[in-house]
Every structure is written in C-alpha cells, then in structure tokens.
Design a protein around this motif. Structure first.
Motif, PDB file in Angstrom:
ATOM      1  N   HIS A 244      17.147  57.778  56.677  1.00 40.59           N
ATOM      2  CA  HIS A 244      17.401  57.559  55.222  1.00 40.59           C
ATOM      3  C   HIS A 244      17.357  58.955  54.658  1.00 40.59           C
ATOM      4  O   HIS A 244      18.275  59.008  53.666  1.00 40.59           O
ATOM      5  CB  HIS A 244      16.289  56.507  54.823  1.00 40.59           C
ATOM      6  N   LYS A 309      16.561  50.333  60.621  1.00 43.54           N
ATOM      7  CA  LYS A 309      15.773  50.515  59.715  1.00 43.54           C
ATOM      8  C   LYS A 309      14.258  50.277  59.792  1.00 43.54           C
ATOM      9  O   LYS A 309      13.432  51.209  59.699  1.00 43.54           O
ATOM     10  CB  LYS A 309      16.333  50.223  58.452  1.00 43.54           C
ATOM     11  N   ARG A 313      11.091  52.703  60.648  1.00 48.07           N
ATOM     12  CA  ARG A 313       9.760  52.660  59.388  1.00 48.07           C
ATOM     13  C   ARG A 313       8.566  52.383  60.329  1.00 48.07           C
ATOM     14  O   ARG A 313       7.556  53.194  60.357  1.00 48.07           O
ATOM     15  CB  ARG A 313      10.098  51.751  58.501  1.00 48.07           C
TER      16      ARG A 313
END
Length: 343
Positions: A244, A309, A313
């Motif tokens: 990101h 994603k 995380r």
C-alpha cells in the motif's frame, strides 16, 4: 506446541479483529476463540479459565515510531491496563510472555507492567530481539518480556534489557527446534553476526504477474525500494502497509542473481532509471513467502475469501513464530506448562 519441546493446552484465544479470528478458526478449529474486548472480561471470568500461562501481544499503535505515541493515555491501551489489574488476582498464573513493538521499552505502559509483576511476585527478563539473530533473513526488532513466578526456577537473572541470549542460555536450547525453519541446513548461533539462510529458500514458483510492481510506482518511488535477490540473506521488516505504501513497509525482490546496484539511482536520468527498474522485473513478496520468512508452518493457510490486502495487514501485525517458540521453551525450562491461554 511440539511434544518434544513444550506440552500445553490452549484454553482460549482472544482478539477483536474479526479477520484475525477467522484465520485463527480456520487453522485451529478445535481451539476456543473469543471475539471480545479484553477489558470486558471480569476477574471472575478469567479466573474460571484456570490458566497458568498468558501469551499476549497488546496493541502496538500507542508505541510505534510513526504513531502519536500517546502511550497509556491511548484508548487502545485500555485492554492491556485492565489485564494488569487482573494479573495479581490470578492465583494459578505462573508464566507470562509479552511481545510488542520496539519502543515499548521506554513507555509508561512498560513501567506499569513491571510494577504489576513486582506486586504479583514475578521474576522477569526483557529483550529486544530480531529474527536475523536466529539465522532468519529478516530484520524485525521486537520487545519481548518473559515473566515467571518467583517460587519457580528461572534461567535468567533479570539483567535489564538484553539484545541477545547469554552463552549459558544458548547451551540449553535444543537445535531440533530449528525444524521450524524452511531449510535443511541451519546455523545455530545467536551472535550479532550470524549467517542467515538465503531468501531463495522461501520463494514460491510461478508467481502471478499481479505481484509485479507497476511502472507508475517504479517511476515515482523506485528510489525508495529495498531490493533483494534470491541470494540475499536479509530483508526489511514487513508491515501491515506492505504493497500500500513503499517506504519502510518491506522489501521487494528481483529474480536476477547478478544485479549490480549502483550506489544511487540518482546517477540515472528519469527515463534510464525507470527502464533499469523495469528490467529488474521487481515484484512484491507473496503472502505465502512472508508467512515462510516469519516461520509460519507450511500447513498454515488463509481462508480462500481473504484478499491479499487483508493477508498483508495480518502478517504485518504478526510475530515471528520461531523467535517466540524459543522464548516459550526458555520460559518453560525445568517446568511443565499444563495450560496455556493466548491473548
């Protein structure tokens, strides 16, 4: 836990992250999993679990270098501070292992933790350790604290904050614990100059092109990338913002072994710099590769519906399994853990 190292019963796991709980249940369907704020658990509820060990990793946001560093005044510290009020009342509690981000060691929360341990009559030892000290090619410095009731044998002498295990402690760690690493030849040495295994040992084959770094990112942020090759023996800390953001979130990899990086990409003009980076076929590490570098076992899996994603995380907020396994072994040394609960 392997029967050849530490025997234990996981009584329950607790987290408020619904995605983390989903992954945990997927891999450990038989272990109780509780989705609650720890501060909502009363002393009576925790006492009924009849636990003798707590493994915990409190929220790190109040202590991170990129956060506001509100420390104990941060609302995300409430669950941890609540647990500190509970610990002295848990009569059967004998062992505690805590992990947090580097920076916790200078926090007010840390001093409140030590005060709690003194009150509850625990010996303790603090560390700042990184996987690269264990032969794992990843820099991920973390704060760890091991605590044990004062009437139990403790292998450490509470020598303040340590950055490596003393030699006499190294002698009691069985080399067979290295079966958790994804290579056959392992170096058992915790000196600061230990030789790590090569990145090629954790790489997947036939990686999807979706992990290639787009030219737009190479053009704007290529000079910030930490580039590794299969022959590299190190990588940067992977964070939850990996893929990101670019700077400080983790390394990227090129398949070529003979990269001759110039001292600075500033030596190129913009067009040459971009073409040079494109030719390197740079890509992100996959979630499976990061799982391996953090020593997750091969049978660990993510549910199919999770996005990359979400995986990044979770991994960025996770721990290195091998480092923690060593600490659990030393915490249990000369004792037998009967029940373990994981917060």
């Amino acid at each position: 836990f392997s029967g050849s190292t530490v025997d234990g019963t996981l009584v329950t796991s607790i987290d408020i992250n619904t995605i983390a709980n989903k992954v945990y249940k997927y891999n450990f369907p038989k272990t109780a999993n509780c989705s609650r704020n720890i501060e909502s658990l009363s002393i009576e509820e925790i006492s009924k679990l009849d636990i003798d060990c707590i493994l915990m990793s409190p929220p790190c946001q109040p202590f991170t270098r990129i956060g506001l560093k509100k420390d104990s005044s941060d609302n995300r510290c409430v669950s941890f501070l609540h647990l500190l009020t509970v610990i002295p009342s848990l009569k059967n509690l004998k062992y505690i292992l805590l992990e947090n981000v580097k920076g916790f060691e200078t926090s007010q929360s840390r001093y409140e933790l030590l005060s709690c341990l003194e009150k509850a009559r625990f010996n303790y030892q603090e560390f700042i350790l990184s996987p690269c000290q264990f032969g794992i090619p990843n820099s991920r410095h973390r704060y760890y604290l091991m605590a044990k009731k004062k009437d139990l044998g403790f292998i450490f002498d509470n020598n303040g904050l340590l950055t490596a295990f003393p030699d006499r402690v190294l002698k009691v760690i069985p080399k067979k614990l290295y079966k958790l690493l994804p290579v056959e030849k392992r170096t058992f040495n915790l000196s600061h100059t230990v030789a790590c295994y090569k990145i090629k040992n954790i790489l997947e084959e036939n990686v999807d092109d979706k992990y290639l770094i787009p030219e737009k990112i190479l053009s704007k942020h290529g000079h910030l990338l930490d580039i590794r090759t299969p022959e590299s023996k190190g990588s940067c800390c992977f964070t939850k913002a990996y893929k990101h953001y670019v700077e400080g979130t983790g390394s990227v990899i090129s398949p070529y072994l003979d990269i001759k990086m110039k001292e600075s990409l500033k030596l190129y003009d913009n067009k040459e710099k971009l073409q040079y980076l494109v030719n390197l076929k740079l890509r992100y590490f996959t979630p499976r590769e990061i799982s391996r570098i953090m020593c997750f076992p091969e049978n660990f899996k993510f549910p199919n519906e999770l996005t990359d994603k979400q995986k990044y995380r979770l991994l960025g907020n996770s721990i290195n399994i091998h480092v923690v396994s060593q600490l659990i072994y030393l915490l249990n040394y000369e004792d037998n853990v009967s029940q373990i609960t994981c917060f």
